[in-house]
Design an enzyme around this catalytic site. Structure first.
Site, PDB file in Angstrom:
ATOM      1  N   CYS A   1       0.848  -1.187   0.000  1.00  0.00           N
ATOM      2  CA  CYS A   1       0.000   0.000   0.000  1.00  0.00           C
ATOM      3  C   CYS A   1       0.892   1.248   0.000  1.00  0.00           C
ATOM      4  CB  CYS A   1      -0.853   0.015   1.252  1.00  0.00           C
ATOM      5  SG  CYS A   1      -1.758  -1.531   1.469  1.00  0.00           S
TER       6      CYS A   1
ATOM      7  N   ARG B   1       1.408   1.630  -6.041  1.00  0.00           N
ATOM      8  CA  ARG B   1       1.642   0.659  -4.978  1.00  0.00           C
ATOM      9  C   ARG B   1       0.383  -0.120  -4.622  1.00  0.00           C
ATOM     10  NH1 ARG B   1       6.405   1.421  -1.815  1.00  0.00           N
ATOM     11  NH2 ARG B   1       5.381   0.158  -0.242  1.00  0.00           N
TER      12      ARG B   1
ATOM     13  N   TRP C   1      -3.779  -1.888  -1.406  1.00  0.00           N
ATOM     14  CA  TRP C   1      -3.792  -3.160  -2.144  1.00  0.00           C
ATOM     15  C   TRP C   1      -4.277  -4.185  -1.135  1.00  0.00           C
ATOM     16  CZ3 TRP C   1      -1.617  -8.068  -2.062  1.00  0.00           C
ATOM     17  CH2 TRP C   1      -1.662  -8.798  -3.264  1.00  0.00           C
TER      18      TRP C   1
ATOM     19  N   ASN D   1       0.707  -0.405   6.133  1.00  0.00           N
ATOM     20  CA  ASN D   1       1.159  -1.211   4.992  1.00  0.00           C
ATOM     21  C   ASN D   1       1.781  -2.465   5.570  1.00  0.00           C
ATOM     22  OD1 ASN D   1       2.248  -2.204   2.622  1.00  0.00           O
ATOM     23  ND2 ASN D   1       4.054  -0.879   2.712  1.00  0.00           N
ATOM     24  N   GLY D   2       1.219  -3.633   5.217  1.00  0.00           N
ATOM     25  CA  GLY D   2       1.766  -4.881   5.744  1.00  0.00           C
ATOM     26  C   GLY D   2       0.645  -5.828   6.124  1.00  0.00           C
TER      27      GLY D   2
ATOM     28  N   GLU E   1       9.768 -12.994 -20.522  1.00  0.00           N
ATOM     29  CA  GLU E   1       9.463 -11.596 -20.217  1.00  0.00           C
ATOM     30  C   GLU E   1       8.404 -11.043 -21.181  1.00  0.00           C
ATOM     31  OE1 GLU E   1       9.602  -9.658 -17.942  1.00  0.00           O
ATOM     32  OE2 GLU E   1       9.642  -7.615 -18.664  1.00  0.00           O
TER      33      GLU E   1
ATOM     34  N   LYS F   1       4.788  -9.641 -19.969  1.00  0.00           N
ATOM     35  CA  LYS F   1       4.311  -8.287 -20.281  1.00  0.00           C
ATOM     36  C   LYS F   1       2.926  -8.375 -20.910  1.00  0.00           C
ATOM     37  CE  LYS F   1       6.342  -6.223 -18.324  1.00  0.00           C
ATOM     38  NZ  LYS F   1       7.481  -6.665 -17.590  1.00  0.00           N
TER      39      LYS F   1
ATOM     40  N   GLU G   1       0.206  -9.577 -18.157  1.00  0.00           N
ATOM     41  CA  GLU G   1      -0.130  -8.667 -17.059  1.00  0.00           C
ATOM     42  C   GLU G   1      -0.787  -7.376 -17.552  1.00  0.00           C
ATOM     43  OE1 GLU G   1       3.162  -7.475 -14.558  1.00  0.00           O
ATOM     44  OE2 GLU G   1       4.465  -7.128 -16.257  1.00  0.00           O
TER      45      GLU G   1
ATOM     46  N   HIS H   1       8.148 -31.422 -26.821  1.00  0.00           N
ATOM     47  CA  HIS H   1       7.833 -32.290 -25.678  1.00  0.00           C
ATOM     48  C   HIS H   1       6.416 -32.052 -25.160  1.00  0.00           C
ATOM     49  CE1 HIS H   1      11.930 -33.703 -25.641  1.00  0.00           C
ATOM     50  NE2 HIS H   1      12.354 -32.448 -25.665  1.00  0.00           N
TER      51      HIS H   1
ATOM     52  N   LYS I   1       2.869  -2.486  -7.542  1.00  0.00           N
ATOM     53  CA  LYS I   1       4.257  -2.317  -7.955  1.00  0.00           C
ATOM     54  C   LYS I   1       5.231  -2.983  -6.990  1.00  0.00           C
ATOM     55  CE  LYS I   1       7.392  -0.498 -10.649  1.00  0.00           C
ATOM     56  NZ  LYS I   1       7.564  -1.167 -11.952  1.00  0.00           N
TER      57      LYS I   1
HETATM   58  O1  M6R Z   1      10.451  -4.849  -7.275  1.00  0.00           O
HETATM   59  P1  M6R Z   1      10.881  -6.161  -7.818  1.00  0.00           P
HETATM   60  O2  M6R Z   1      11.795  -6.042  -8.993  1.00  0.00           O
HETATM   61  O3  M6R Z   1      11.465  -7.059  -6.754  1.00  0.00           O
HETATM   62  O4  M6R Z   1       9.547  -6.848  -8.324  1.00  0.00           O
HETATM   63  C1  M6R Z   1       9.539  -8.153  -8.816  1.00  0.00           C
HETATM   64  C2  M6R Z   1       8.230  -8.459  -9.505  1.00  0.00           C
HETATM   65  O5  M6R Z   1       7.168  -8.303  -8.627  1.00  0.00           O
HETATM   66  C3  M6R Z   1       7.999  -7.572 -10.742  1.00  0.00           C
HETATM   67  O6  M6R Z   1       9.045  -7.691 -11.651  1.00  0.00           O
HETATM   68  C4  M6R Z   1       6.684  -7.973 -11.430  1.00  0.00           C
HETATM   69  O7  M6R Z   1       6.802  -9.240 -12.001  1.00  0.00           O
HETATM   70  C5  M6R Z   1       6.260  -6.938 -12.467  1.00  0.00           C
HETATM   71  N1  M6R Z   1       4.839  -6.865 -12.484  1.00  0.00           N
HETATM   72  C6  M6R Z   1       6.715  -7.265 -13.836  1.00  0.00           C
HETATM   73  O8  M6R Z   1       6.301  -6.363 -14.793  1.00  0.00           O
END
Ligand code: M6R
Length: 613
Positions: free
Chosen positions: A2, A27, A74, A100-101, A486, A490, A493, A509, A608
């Site tokens: 959060c 966040r 969040w 936050n937590g 990756e 992308k 998400e 396979h 994030k």
């Molecule tokens: O802050 P971090 O790099 O540790 O975060 C890791 C993942 O949570 C982050 O890369 C996540 O997969 C993103 N949504 C990717 O776009």
């Protein structure tokens, strides 16, 4: 995960809190709220949904005061509705709190408080904290001491901020454990606080980051720092270098688009000052790496989550190839639960944009327990990962606000390459000529990234073709296998299209059974050592009626006859190619999400900084 903001000073707190929350919305964006002390009583405004709902609410029911706190959520416990939105108020209405937590022992605490007659008004774990504080508040014991007593009951990792209408001249903020960052900002006769720097950068760059089990009592004149046991502590103010303008969208419609386009600058900054092209020397001073320790290392374990873990996979190939040093990659959330074999001759290297990811921090702690040296590659300055490391490489990308990581993916690819050259040099694996040749390749990267970015209109045409697909396979081999992961991440998400990244050699396979006309296959096939293998894969896909979108090197005539669509990239040394081949895939995912009318910067269910396990 959060976002938290606080203000105390001569100005009206409400606009300062709302603008801080705007910068922290990445966040968490399930609900938002604020509390301001107005005429000696606490006024709370909160609502479900994004911050704009709170802004409208405040327009309808204005609130004004010199002290306030705000929160963007969040959800972890309880639906993202208005009653579960922060701030949470106690029974008397005198104390409110944002958090936050996760209160890991909240069921136990709630039962205990319920037996004492406390009634709960939300489904959150957070609410127990405010009732605990109230339990200890009395005329003899003020907010500060009550907070200290209450917070000692909590298990888990937390950032907590409290205010009381009975003490309208102070904000109490505390940090417990790894995941609840709290940064206090120092102004002229005013003070700020936040869970993360971008919220306060427009006001001040003079900050103190709270450590675990520290509590700050903030007045408009400054801050008293103490432990949760009440011992007074000295604090040192750091001036951060981040430019507040970097946290603005500027001419771009979305932060993600801006951040994709910032990669010419961020790759330049990543290299700048760290390599000497004349001698080929690499300088990573914050790594604190001696020649002696470099020669002592027996193994590197790279730990990370999500996008960062794909950068780690590229790093494994680079370190093994350039340094000939065994390197493993572990998904951070798995690492600590499998009793890993690491010792004092192992380096545990964490990669994290936020430096706050709970799983990554826990994996670092597991490495520390076993005696490993801890290194990190981190973007967020002053973050926990950076601070607990024995040495770190700072990403130099500036704040990344879009929830989908882009520039914080390409930067560590370059950092890992430089790290590999440095280690190889210190271990005597390469000579000066080889070192110079390796380092010389870095010089081209920013320009090649720029060339990819200029091709956005062509990528947009491919996005038009793929925008309505329901599934997509991404295939890669060798150093571009992580690029496939990756690219798929992308797409899924951002656009909610089901996408899978696969090592191309694994297709036969099983997954090849999925290939048909309606299953686009994105094949990452630049001119690298795995090129011919990728060509075979493309042919096998075509033979089964699949549609192929290739990422290919300029001038590759064979690919243009085989693939249905091509995303062209310039020629690049294969070891640095993942920093180039990923660019069209970032743009592709971005454009498809925009075409589907989706919220690019804040995709559903995500946040994030993932500060919960
Ligand atoms: O802050 P971090 O790099 O540790 O975060 C890791 C993942 O949570 C982050 O890369 C996540 O997969 C993103 N949504 C990717 O776009």
């Amino acid at each position: 995960m959060c976002g938290i903001v606080g203000y105390i000073g001569p100005r009206d707190a409400t606009p300062i809190i709302l603008s801080g929350l705007k910068r922290l919305e990445y966040r968490g964006y399930d609900s938002a709220g604020l509390a301001v002390i107005q005429n000696s009583s606490i006024e709370v405004r909160r609502d479900a949904g994004k911050l704009e709902r709170l802004v409208s609410l405040v327009e309808k029911e204005p609130v004004q005061g010199k002290l306030g706190i705000g929160h963007t959520r969040w959800a972890t416990h309880g639906e993202p509705n208005a009653r579960n939105a922060h701030p949470h108020m106690g029974t008397t209405g005198e104390v409110v709190l944002v958090h936050n937590g996760i209160v890991e022992n909240f069921l136990e605490l709630r039962d205990e408080l319920a037996t004492e007659g406390v009634e709960f008004h939300s489904d959150t774990d957070t609410e127990v904290i405010v009732h605990l504080v109230e339990r200890y508040l009395s005329t003899e014991i003020g907010l500060e001491e009550a907070a200290r007593k209450a917070l000692r009951h909590l298990r888990g990792h937390h950032g907590i901020v409290l205010i009381s209408s009975k003490e309208p001249d102070k904000i109490v903020a505390a940090r417990i454990g790894n995941a609840g960052g709290v940064v206090v900002g120092f102004g002229e006769g005013e003070m700020f606080l936040a869970s993360d720097l971008p919220a306060i950068l427009e006001h001040t760059r003079d900050v103190v980051f709270l450590e675990s089990r520290q509590m700050a009592v903030i007045t408009e004149d400054g801050m008293d720092l103490q432990t949760l046991n009440g011992e007074k502590l000295e604090h040192e103010i750091h001036t951060v270098a981040w430019d507040p303008v970097a946290a603005e969208k500027g001419e771009y419609r979305h932060f993600m688009h801006k951040e994709i386009h910032e990669q010419v600058r961020s790759t330049t900054d990543t290299i700048a000052g760290r390599v000497d092209f004349e001698s080929g020397e690499v300088r990573l001073p914050h790594l604190n790496l001696s020649k002696e320790f470099a020669q002592q290392i027996e193994k590197i374990v790279v730990i990370a989550c999500g996008t960062a873990s794909y950068a780690a996979m590229v790093g494994k190939i680079l370190i093994e190839r350039i340094v000939r040093l065994p390197t493993e990659v572990d998904i951070a959330s798995e690492f600590r639960y499998r009793d890993p074999i690491v010792d004092e001759n192992t380096v545990v290297l964490a990669i994290s944009q936020s430096g706050e990811t709970a799983d990554t921090l826990a994996a670092m702690a597991a490495g520390r327990e076993r005696g490993a040296k801890l290194w990190s590659i981190v973007n967020a300055i002053g973050s926990q990962a950076m601070r607990i490391s024995d040495g770190y490489i700072s990403m130099q990308t500036g704040p990344e606000i879009g929830v989908a990581s882009t520039k914080a993916y390409t930067a560590p690819l370059i950092d890992l390459y430089m790290l590999a050259v440095l280690l190889a040099d210190l271990r005597g694996v390469i000579d000066k000529k080889q070192r110079r040749e390796l380092v010389a390749e870095l010089r081209h990267v920013p320009d090649l990234v720029g060339q990819c970015l200029q091709r956005e209109p062509d990528i947009q045409k491919v996005a038009e073709v793929l925008r309505d697909t329901s599934h997509c396979l991404y295939l890669g081999r060798g150093i571009n296998m992580p690029t496939a992961y990756e690219g798929a991440l992308k797409l899924k998400e951002l656009s909610y299209i089901h996408a899978e990244g696969y090592p191309a050699g694994e297709m036969k396979h099983g997954p090849i059974a999925l290939v048909e006309e309606d299953m686009p296959v994105v094949a990452i096939a630049p001119k690298d050592p795995w090129y011919e293998k990728m060509i075979s894969q493309i042919e096998q896909t075509k033979a089964r009626g699949g549609m192929v979108v290739a990422v290919a090197t300029d001038g590759d005539e064979l690919i243009s006859t085989l693939a249905d669509l091509v995303l062209w990239v310039p020629q690049v040394n294969w070891m640095l190619s993942p920093a180039i081949t990923v660019i069209p895939l970032q743009i592709l995912a971005y454009q498809i999400a925009v075409m589907r009318g989706l919220d690019v910067d804040q995709p559903r269910n995500l946040a994030k900084s993932v500060t919960v396990e």
